[in-house]
Design an enzyme around this catalytic site. Structure first.
Site, short mmCIF file in Angstrom:
data_model
loop_
_atom_site.label_atom_id
_atom_site.label_comp_id
_atom_site.label_asym_id
_atom_site.label_seq_id
_atom_site.Cartn_x
_atom_site.Cartn_y
_atom_site.Cartn_z
N SER A 50 -19.03 29.09 -29.71
CA SER A 50 -20.21 28.23 -29.75
C SER A 50 -21.49 29.00 -29.49
O SER A 50 -22.53 28.70 -30.04
CB SER A 50 -20.09 27.11 -28.71
OG SER A 50 -18.89 26.41 -28.90
N PHE A 78 -25.43 24.86 -17.90
CA PHE A 78 -24.49 25.47 -16.95
C PHE A 78 -25.10 26.70 -16.27
O PHE A 78 -24.78 27.00 -15.13
CB PHE A 78 -23.19 25.85 -17.66
CG PHE A 78 -22.54 24.70 -18.39
CD1 PHE A 78 -22.51 23.44 -17.82
CD2 PHE A 78 -21.97 24.87 -19.65
CE1 PHE A 78 -21.94 22.36 -18.49
CE2 PHE A 78 -21.40 23.81 -20.32
CZ PHE A 78 -21.38 22.55 -19.75
N ARG A 120 -29.42 25.24 -30.24
CA ARG A 120 -28.02 25.20 -30.62
C ARG A 120 -27.69 26.31 -31.61
O ARG A 120 -26.54 26.65 -31.81
CB ARG A 120 -27.74 23.83 -31.24
CG ARG A 120 -26.29 23.49 -31.43
CD ARG A 120 -26.17 22.13 -32.06
NE ARG A 120 -27.06 22.00 -33.22
CZ ARG A 120 -26.89 21.11 -34.18
NH1 ARG A 120 -25.88 20.27 -34.14
NH2 ARG A 120 -27.74 21.03 -35.19
N GLU A 153 -18.16 28.92 -14.72
CA GLU A 153 -19.47 29.57 -14.91
C GLU A 153 -19.96 30.26 -13.65
O GLU A 153 -20.61 31.32 -13.73
CB GLU A 153 -20.50 28.54 -15.38
CG GLU A 153 -20.25 27.98 -16.78
CD GLU A 153 -19.18 26.89 -16.81
OE1 GLU A 153 -18.77 26.42 -15.73
OE2 GLU A 153 -18.77 26.50 -17.92
N HIS A 190 -28.02 26.04 -26.50
CA HIS A 190 -27.99 24.57 -26.46
C HIS A 190 -28.99 24.02 -25.43
O HIS A 190 -28.71 23.08 -24.71
CB HIS A 190 -26.58 24.06 -26.17
CG HIS A 190 -25.59 24.46 -27.23
ND1 HIS A 190 -25.20 25.76 -27.44
CD2 HIS A 190 -24.88 23.73 -28.13
CE1 HIS A 190 -24.33 25.83 -28.42
NE2 HIS A 190 -24.12 24.61 -28.87
#
Lengths: 280, 339
Positions: free
Chosen positions: B48, B94, B178, B69, B120
């Site tokens: 991603s 995160f 993104r 994380e 993102h």
């Protein structure tokens, strides 16, 4: 590497001196984490005076062994050892905790020579140690990383994230040592948030677990040696210690997690330490 | 019709837009070939975040630490202490909150040479909803001492930022969307200097300062307003939020006396606040408006719909510029005499 009588005598004498240096630093600092500083003392003395491959004249030597004091509040017990090893002048400890001093209760790696990482916030040391151990492997170097953790610190989730990763990467160059003094700030670990069965937890996370006395060098040194020679993955020593070890009025008293010493208490503390070593 | 792209399922339309946005993964992989000290870390988002490309080429230097994380940033700190330059990538939400303390204490406090690519960000992951939106990171991360904060506008600028960060001493936070955002730049033939804003359009009536995704709308809006309203709109690409280019902001105050900021972030603490701080320090009167997410949790929606909803697309930017230009603004006669 077996512990000779002469080495035992040297380590014992050194630990005696370091405990008194810790009391002295606590006086200079106006108070500090007395209980944990004294419980971890024999672990750090064993590492710094027998096992570590370090050169205090070259604190940034890339191939040195690393020590990460994940229980960063043990700084007041760690700095006197670093001074004694020659990383800096012991006189500097007179300013411990004072405004503008490089020494605070949690040591800053950018300000205090010999400190491999700035710690203080619990649960951070083991992830950093995993990174160091991966780094050593990537560089094809055989230096070791020792991570000294508290037992109350075992409540932190990141310990277990890192434990999982160390097992996944089979980091045999990483040694954890838990100063298992049975107390956190607010009381006994078992009353506040039980960490037992601690050994089984680490085993379940894929670590080799060695149970040891954390003060008796005839037990602690063989445990460290077993951890060094174990090559199938990470190894943790659960070192059973006594909070405030050596100072009778501090031992097993949760309130001495952090405290200050007046003249009377200082005298009694030194007397108690001398008395303990008079019998050795 | 959907196909599997980058670890997530997007429509064919998205895939068509991907090429520029994917550049950063390629660039990092290229730099990795020249710089053996670069390592990369992911927390089960290698595909991603595009950092997985590096991992495919250099598996020994790539660590996917699983869904953890906080541990990832601690491990990155350890690798940096061992002499490596870690590039760490996960979703912005995160980085800044789940692992915020590790970023602050393990990386920034120790001035470690760690580069963070936070993907993102803002509302760019529209359909995922508030748990995966991140409209707080600029406020949080720019308050960490020693941290450099960059919000590139598109894939080309992200590639430039990644390249520039390699030799930039200390921690760097690169905030991107993104990865499917429209391009602002048509190629990579432009200068990019950390801390130096870029004037995308000259102008004398009003200055629009934007970073990240809203920049493309700002440029389009300026062109539209010039043609249709006869307005001269200066557009500044404030790609570096910290250290912010004070000179560019001060010049805009003096030259245009009207400034509007656009950002894919809460209006509290991000680009608009950073610009406001400079204007307040300057002490000169200036009409000023911040446009972003108005201190609320953003709703679920397609990103384009959300950008439109929050007036961060060209239409919204045109409306806001017209609104600000239509307002009375008291010009100070003694402008040059102050202070």
């Amino acid at each position: 590497m077996a512990l000779s009588d002469k080495e035992l005598k040297t380590l014992t004498e050194k630990a005696h001196q370091i405990r008194k240096d810790i009391i002295q630093t606590l006086i200079w600092s106006g108070g500090g984490h007395a209980g944990g500083a004294l419980s971890q003392a024999d672990i750090l003395v064993a590492l710094y005076y027998k096992y570590l491959n370090i050169d205090p004249k070259r604190p940034d030597w890339p191939d040195r062994d690393r020590v990460i004091l994940s229980k960063g509040h043990g700084g007041v017990g760690y700095a006197p050892i670093l001074a004694d090893k020659g990383y800096f002048d012991k006189e500097l400890l007179k300013d411990f905790n004072h405004t503008g001093s490089p020494f605070g209760m949690h040591l800053d790696g950018l300000k205090v020579k010999g400190v491999d990482a700035s710690t203080g916030s619990l649960g951070h040391g083991l992830p950093i140690s995993v990174g160091l151990a991966l780094g050593a492997r990537l560089k094809k170097k055989d230096w070791l990383t020792y991570c000294i953790m508290g037992d109350g610190e075992q409540n932190e989730g990141t310990i277990w994230e890192a434990a999982m990763a160390a097992c996944h990467y089979k980091l045999s160059n990483l040694i954890g040592i838990i100063d298992n003094n049975k107390y956190c700030i607010d009381g006994a670990c078992e009353d506040i948030m039980c960490i037992e069965p601690l050994g089984k937890k680490w085993e379940a996370f894929g670590w080799k677990v060695i149970d040891s006395d954390g003060h008796d060098y005839t037990k602690l040194c063989p445990a460290i040696e077993e951890a060094i020679t174990y090559k199938d993955g990470p190894c943790v020593i659960i070192a059973h210690t006594i909070k405030g070890k050596g100072v009778d009025f501090m031992e097993d008293v949760a309130a001495w997690h952090y405290g200050g010493l007046d003249a009377d208490k200082t005298k009694k503390a030194i007397e108690s330490i001398d008395k303990m070593y008079a019998n050795k | 019709m959907a196909e599997q792209v980058g670890g997530l399922t997007y429509t064919i339309l998205d895939a068509d837009k991907m090429t520029a946005a994917e550049i950063y993964g390629d660039v990092l992989t290229q730099i990795g070939g020249q710089r053996p000290e670069i390592v990369a870390l992911s927390a089960d988002l290698a595909k991603s975040t595009k950092i997985g490309k590096f991992g495919e080429k250099y598996p020994d230097r790539f660590f996917n630490v699983g869904i953890a994380e906080q541990n990832m940033f601690g491990v990155a700190a350890g690798l940096a202490l061992a002499g490596f330059v870690p590039f760490v990538s996960t979703f912005a939400v995160f980085v800044s909150m789940r692992a915020g303390e590790q970023v602050r204490t393990d990386i920034c406090y120790q001035k470690l040479n760690c580069k963070i690519i936070a993907t993102h960000s803002g509302i760019s992951f529209g359909q995922a909803g508030t748990t995966h939106h991140c409209t707080e990171d600029l406020a949080i991360i720019r308050s960490f001492a020693n941290m450099t904060v960059i919000a590139p506008a598109d894939g080309f600028e992200t590639a430039k930022a990644v390249q520039a960060s390699v030799d930039w001493k200390g921690p760097v936070y690169i905030r991107i969307g993104r990865g499917f955002e429209p391009r602002v730049y048509t190629d990579d033939k432009f200068d990019f200097t950390i801390g130096k804003a870029r004037e995308m359009r000259p102008g004398t009536d009003v200055t629009v300062i934007a970073c990240g995704t809203p920049l493309v709308g700002a440029v389009d809006a300026a062109d539209f307003l010039k043609k249709n309203d006869g307005l001269s709109v200066r557009v500044i690409n404030m790609h570096t939020i910290k250290p912010i280019d004070r000179e560019a902001i001060e010049k805009a105050v003096m030259d245009t006396r009207r400034i509007i900021t656009f950002e894919d972030h809460n209006v509290i603490g991000g680009l608009g606040s950073a610009v406001a701080e400079v204007i307040a320090d300057l002490g000169k009167g200036c009409a000023f408006k911040r446009v972003g997410i108005p201190d609320e949790f953003s709703p679920v929606g397609y990103p384009d719909d959300l950008y439109h909803h929050y007036k961060l697309d060209s239409e919204g930017i045109i409306d806001t510029v017209r609104e600000v230009m239509g307002k009375e603004f008291e010009e100070d006669e003694d402008w040059q005499d102050e202070f």
